[in-house]
Every structure is written in structure tokens, then in C-alpha cells.
Design an enzyme around this catalytic site. Structure first.
Site, PDB file in Angstrom:
ATOM      1  N   LYS A 188      35.005  31.122 -65.427  1.00 24.46           N
ATOM      2  CA  LYS A 188      34.919  30.000 -64.488  1.00 24.46           C
ATOM      3  C   LYS A 188      35.407  28.685 -65.105  1.00 24.46           C
ATOM      4  O   LYS A 188      35.790  27.770 -64.390  1.00 24.46           O
ATOM      5  CB  LYS A 188      33.503  29.862 -63.960  1.00 24.46           C
ATOM      6  CG  LYS A 188      33.136  31.034 -63.056  1.00 24.46           C
ATOM      7  CD  LYS A 188      31.805  30.864 -62.370  1.00 24.46           C
ATOM      8  CE  LYS A 188      31.565  31.989 -61.374  1.00 24.46           C
ATOM      9  NZ  LYS A 188      31.415  33.309 -62.034  1.00 24.46           N
TER      10      LYS A 188
HETATM   11  C1  LIG Z   1      31.817  34.537 -61.486  1.00 36.44           C
HETATM   12  C2  LIG Z   1      31.998  35.699 -62.403  1.00 36.44           C
HETATM   13  C3  LIG Z   1      32.564  36.915 -61.960  1.00 36.44           C
HETATM   14  C4  LIG Z   1      32.965  37.160 -60.523  1.00 36.44           C
HETATM   15  O1  LIG Z   1      34.061  36.416 -60.113  1.00 36.44           O
HETATM   16  P1  LIG Z   1      34.348  36.190 -58.534  1.00 36.44           P
HETATM   17  O2  LIG Z   1      35.419  35.204 -58.482  1.00 36.44           O
HETATM   18  O3  LIG Z   1      33.047  35.684 -57.963  1.00 36.44           O
HETATM   19  O4  LIG Z   1      34.725  37.518 -57.978  1.00 36.44           O
HETATM   20  C5  LIG Z   1      32.719  37.928 -62.887  1.00 36.44           C
HETATM   21  N1  LIG Z   1      32.321  37.785 -64.157  1.00 36.44           N
HETATM   22  C6  LIG Z   1      31.768  36.645 -64.619  1.00 36.44           C
HETATM   23  C7  LIG Z   1      31.322  36.566 -66.022  1.00 36.44           C
HETATM   24  C8  LIG Z   1      31.604  35.556 -63.754  1.00 36.44           C
HETATM   25  O5  LIG Z   1      31.033  34.430 -64.218  1.00 36.44           O
END
Ligand SMILES: *Cc1c(COP(=O)(O)O)cnc(C)c1O
Length: 496
Positions: free
Chosen positions: A114
Site C-alpha cells: 500500500k
Molecule cells: C491491502 C493488501 C492486500 C490486498 O490488496 P487489494 O488491493 O485490497 O486487493 C494484499 N496484501 C497485503 C499485505 C495488503 O496490505
């Protein structure tokens, strides 16, 4: 470049307003009205660009007149200078013989994917607000969000110290892992307010929803959202699909099949846009944990909430969702082409009807044509808790120098189940790694040590985590109610 809402009531919005607004007023998500074209020679022109240079090329295509190329370049460079490797998102080999690679997305300040989007979003907010204020305004934004651990820290690191931005992140007391809690509460910048609520994550999310529902409060404090429905987050994520395509080429690899551990569908949606822009993509693989609404959709054509059972708590908690908020964006393209005969006005109505059905009856189904199209773009698979632990243990046993985090393991497991299909295409497998294993050390240590190894917590910690738990912390506590949180925001926002 203009943007429209997936629900059809809002059109002609600029990039800037879409970024600052987040969700459209009609409840829809913003998408570009038209997709831009890449330069015809992009495969040669862009082949050796740095991550930041590539991001500049791609993002500039989507900002219209709101930012010049130089402004994009400055914002992008600032955003990715916080990453611990110059490649930003390096591509490493997991299994050379089987042509399986890992695209590491966790080299940002909070060790999860993120950061790639939120570092950029924080700088965009600051830039747009400062520009508005330079002509005499007093624009501020108050970001309010709830977290079960992962999004909160990435948001805080993206927004800390940003001018004209206040950030309030609610987390459930005692239900966030110690490392994740410390990642949030040790950030002492004056504009960062951690709020600890006695209750569950759902309580926190509920409070945030209630606050956004109070029109006057929302306007008065310019509430802003940073969750993954913000278009700028999707946009920023497109870069690593292109970047890894070139990295793979340099290794002598072929067309990539991207395997994406998915929850809210933001990460893999960026891959969809990359493909629509012209990136050669073998397939996009949606890998889910036990919260498998997307996998079930690809199998049946029915998008169905698991309302009775609710959300499963899994070892990959960042993917524990009931519905995938960003899926609406992909659905819009299906609606336009397969339900509305290419008519964008009608597409918005179809989406509205589907979302109503989802709300009232818990599910809706798409037509066979739409499902066939979805299957042309995506494959999917599901990985249960035991398979997640087993996959971490298996790869650790093969090579103790490489540990998978539980989210990444979900993807690697699903890639294994699709091995023969991927081989048949002659493609390389690129598994997106969304978190550093230390961030989910409990699950990782359990997986490894139950299989006869003796790995300890300290040995998997990256340097910035060492001593983190002992650092000074700041956190506000608040009653479990929207009124109490609203009062707390009023008290803390007006202090300067
Ligand atoms: C947010 C997140 C995901 C999922 O991503 P999306 O965009 O919600 O599909 C997967 N792994 C981690 C570690 C995340 O923080």
C-alpha cells in the site's frame, strides 16, 4: 482527461477533484472517461527507465491539465525516495527452473504494498491543497479511516507532516498486532491522530461510515478518504506492472502471468488497466484466501456476499473482506460492453441496479457474455489457511534465505495450482509480494516452526522494526460511538 462515476450521475470531473473527493457523490467510483494511448514506441522508449521515470510517463497520461510533466516528476520522485531500494519494486527469482518470480512491493516505509500508492497520494493531497491556498483559500482536509492494522500505518506514513492535512485513524483496542500498533502509534507528527476504540474493526468502520454520512460534519471538516477506492491509488499501482514487464524482459523472460493476492481488488485492477493500456499480459490471476467472493464470481458469474458466515479471520488479514470495493470499476466495463451495448449512460444504470441487488438480496449475476469476458482477462484460485501455512513452510525448507509472508503465500499457492495452464502459455509467472514477512511474523513463525524449524522473531526483523515496540507512542482513546469520535475530531483538529 476527465473522469466519470461508475453509477453514471457524475461526469466530466478533473483529476484533482477526483483525488480530493475519493468517492463520487452518487456513491460510485471514478474511472477515466477514455483511456489514453501510449506512445507507439513505448516498448523501446521506456525499456530502461527508472521506476520514478516510468511512473512519471504513465501518471502524466492521466492527469489532464491539472499537473505538468515536471510537477508529476517532482511528486513521484519525492514519493519513491522513501523506499529502501533504488528499484522500488524489484523482481527476484523464486524458482528459476519453473520461471516463477516474485515482484517485491514491500520496500516502502511500512513494508506493505500500500506504500506504493499512499506515499504518492499524500504528496498529491499536499500539492493540491497548497496550490488552492496559494490563491488565498484556506483549504484543509481531514482524513478519517478505520484499520485492522495494515492500511492504517501506510496511510499514516503517507500523510505524516503533510501541510493542511489532518489524519485520524481508528483501530480496535487490543486487536491489532503489537508491531502494527507500534507502527502507527510511534508516529508523533502533530497532524497524526491515532484513535483507539474499545470494540472490533467493524465497530471502527461503522463509526467512519456514520461520520461520512453526516453531511454537515463532512462538509465542515472536509472529510477525505484514503481507502483503496481513491483513483490515484489505482493509478500509482499501474507502474509496477510495466516496470516488472521490463525487468522480466532483461532476465530473458517471456510474457508475464501476474498472480495477485487480492482483497478489495485494487492491486489487480491496476494490472487490468495496464493490460488495457497495451501491456502484454498473459493473464491476471486473482488469488484469494477463504474470503473468496472473487474466486466464486469467476467460477459462477454470481457475485455473492457470504452474509451468514461473515468475514473469515485468516492468516492473511489484509485480504479478509466480504465484498471487494474496487470490483465495481471492472464491473462497469462488463456492464458497458455486455449489458448496455456500449452505451455509457446505461452502463451506470446497470451498475446501480447490480449494487442495489447486492445490498438488498446479497447477490447479483452477470450475463454469460460478461462472464466469458471476465474469464478471458482473469483466472482465479483460493488458498485456505492450512495451504497458506504449508506454502510458507515449503519454501522456507527449500531455501531458508527466502521467507514468504502469508499474503504472498496465497498467491504462490494459487500459482502452483495453475502451473500446467501457465506452462502451456509459455509464460513466466510473476507473483506479487504484498508484505514483508516480519509484518505478519506470528503466522510466519507458526508456519515454519510447526514444521520442525527454530526461527525466532528477532532474526526476521528488518532494521527499522528493531526497537520499535519500545519507542514513545501517542494514541487517543475514545468511546465506541460516532458522537464521541466526532467530538474528538473537533477537539483535536482546531488546535493549531
Ligand atoms: C491491502 C493488501 C492486500 C490486498 O490488496 P487489494 O488491493 O485490497 O486487493 C494484499 N496484501 C497485503 C499485505 C495488503 O496490505
Amino acid at each position: 482527461m476527465k473522469y466519470r462515476s461508475t453509477r453514471g450521475q457524475v461526469t466530466g470531473q478533473s483529476f484533482e477533484s477526483v483525488v480530493l473527493e475519493g468517492l463520487a457523490a452518487d456513491g460510485g467510483l471514478y474511472i477515466p472517461e477514455h483511456l489514453p494511448s501510449l506512445p507507439t514506441d513505448w516498448q523501446t522508449q521506456w525499456a530502461d527507465l527508472s521506476f520514478a521515470e516510468l511512473a512519471t510517463e504513465l501518471i502524466t497520461l492521466f492527469v489532464g491539465d491539472d499537473l505538468s510533466r515536471d510537477q508529476v516528476s517532482t511528486l513521484v520522485s519525492k514519493s519513491y525516495s522513501t523506499f529502501s531500494t533504488p528499484e522500488v519494486t524489484p523482481l527476484v527469482d523464486l524458482d528459476r527452473e519453473k520461471k516463477v518470480h516474485i515482484l517485491e512491493l514491500f520496500h516502502g516505509p511500512t513494508f506493505a504494498f500500500k506504500d506504493v500508492a499512499l506515499q504518492f497520494l499524500g504528496n498529491l493531497f499536499e500539492f493540491f491543497l497548497e496550490r488552492r491556498n496559494s490563491s488565498g483559500g484556506a483549504h484543509k482536509i481531514t482524513v478519517v479511516g478505520a484499520t485492522s492494522g495494515d492500511t492504517g500505518s501506510a496511510a499514516i506514513y503517507g500523510l505524516r507532516g503533510k501541510k493542511n492535512v489532518e489524519v485520524f485513524i481508528l483501530h480496535p483496542e487490543g486487536r491489532v498486532s503489537p508491531i502494527q500498533e507500534a507502527q502507527m502509534t510511534t508516529v508523533l507528527d502533530a497532524n497524526v491522530h491515532n484513535v483507539c476504540v474499545p470494540g472490533t474493526f467493524d465497530d471502527c468502520q461503522d463509526i467512519v461510515k456514520q461520520l461520512f454520512g453526516r453531511a454537515e460534519f463532512k462538509r465542515e471538516h472536509s472529510l477525505g478518504a484514503i481507502n483503496s477506492i481513491n483513483w490515484a491509488r489505482i493509478l500509482a499501482q499501474i507502474t509496477y506492472y510495466f516496470y516488472s514487464f521490463f525487468a522480466l524482459k532483461r532476465k530473458g523472460g517471456g510474457v508475464p502471468v501476474f498472480v495477485v493476492p487480492s482483497g478489495n481488488f485494487g492491486d489487480v485492477l491496476a494490472g487490468y488497466y495496464a493490460g488495457e493500456l497495451g501491456l502484454p499480459v498473459g493473464k491476471l490471476v486473482i488469488a484469494t484466501n477463504a474470503n473468496d467472493i472473487l474466486d466464486r464470481f469467476l467460477k459462477t458469474g454470481r457475485y455473492e456476499k457470504n452474509e451468514e458466515e461473515g468475514v473469515w479471520a485468516t492468516p492473511s488479514p489484509a485480504m479478509d473482506i466480504l465484498v471487494s470495493s474496487n470490483f465495481e470499476r471492472f464491473l462497469w466495463y462488463l456492464a458497458r460492453d455486455y449489458e448496455a451495448g456500449g452505451d455509457v449512460e446505461r452502463a451506470g444504470k446497470v451498475i446501480g441496479a447490480w449494487m442495489d441487488e447486492l445490498k438488498t438480496r446479497g447477490s447479483f449475476a452477470v450475463s454469460p457474455g460478461a462472464l466469458a469476458k471476465a474469464r478471458q482477462v482473469f483466472w482465479s484460485g483460493r488458498c485456505g489457511d492450512q495451504e497458506t501455512y504449508a506454502t510458507i513452510a515449503k519454501y522456507y525448507a527449500r531455501d531458508p534465505s527466502y521467507l514468504l509472508d502469508p499474503h504472498t503465500a496465497v498467491g504462490v499457492y494459487v500459482a502452483e495450482t495453475l502451473r500446467s495452464d501457465i506452462e502451456e502459455m509459455g509464460a513466466d509467472t510473476v507473483c506479487l509480494s504484498t508484505a514483508h514477512p516480519a509484518k505478519f511474523s506470528e503466522a510466519v513463525l507458526k508456519a515454519v516452526n510447526e514444521n520442525g524449524h527454530h526461527l525466532d522473531f528477532a532474526s526476521i526483523l528488518p532494521p527499522p522494526f528493531v526497537g520499535l515496540l519500545e519507542k514513545p507512542k501517542r494514541c487517543l482513546t475514545c468511546d465506541n460511538s460516532a458522537d464521541a469520535v466526532a467530538r474528538l475530531i473537533v477537539d483535536n483538529v482546531s488546535k493549531d
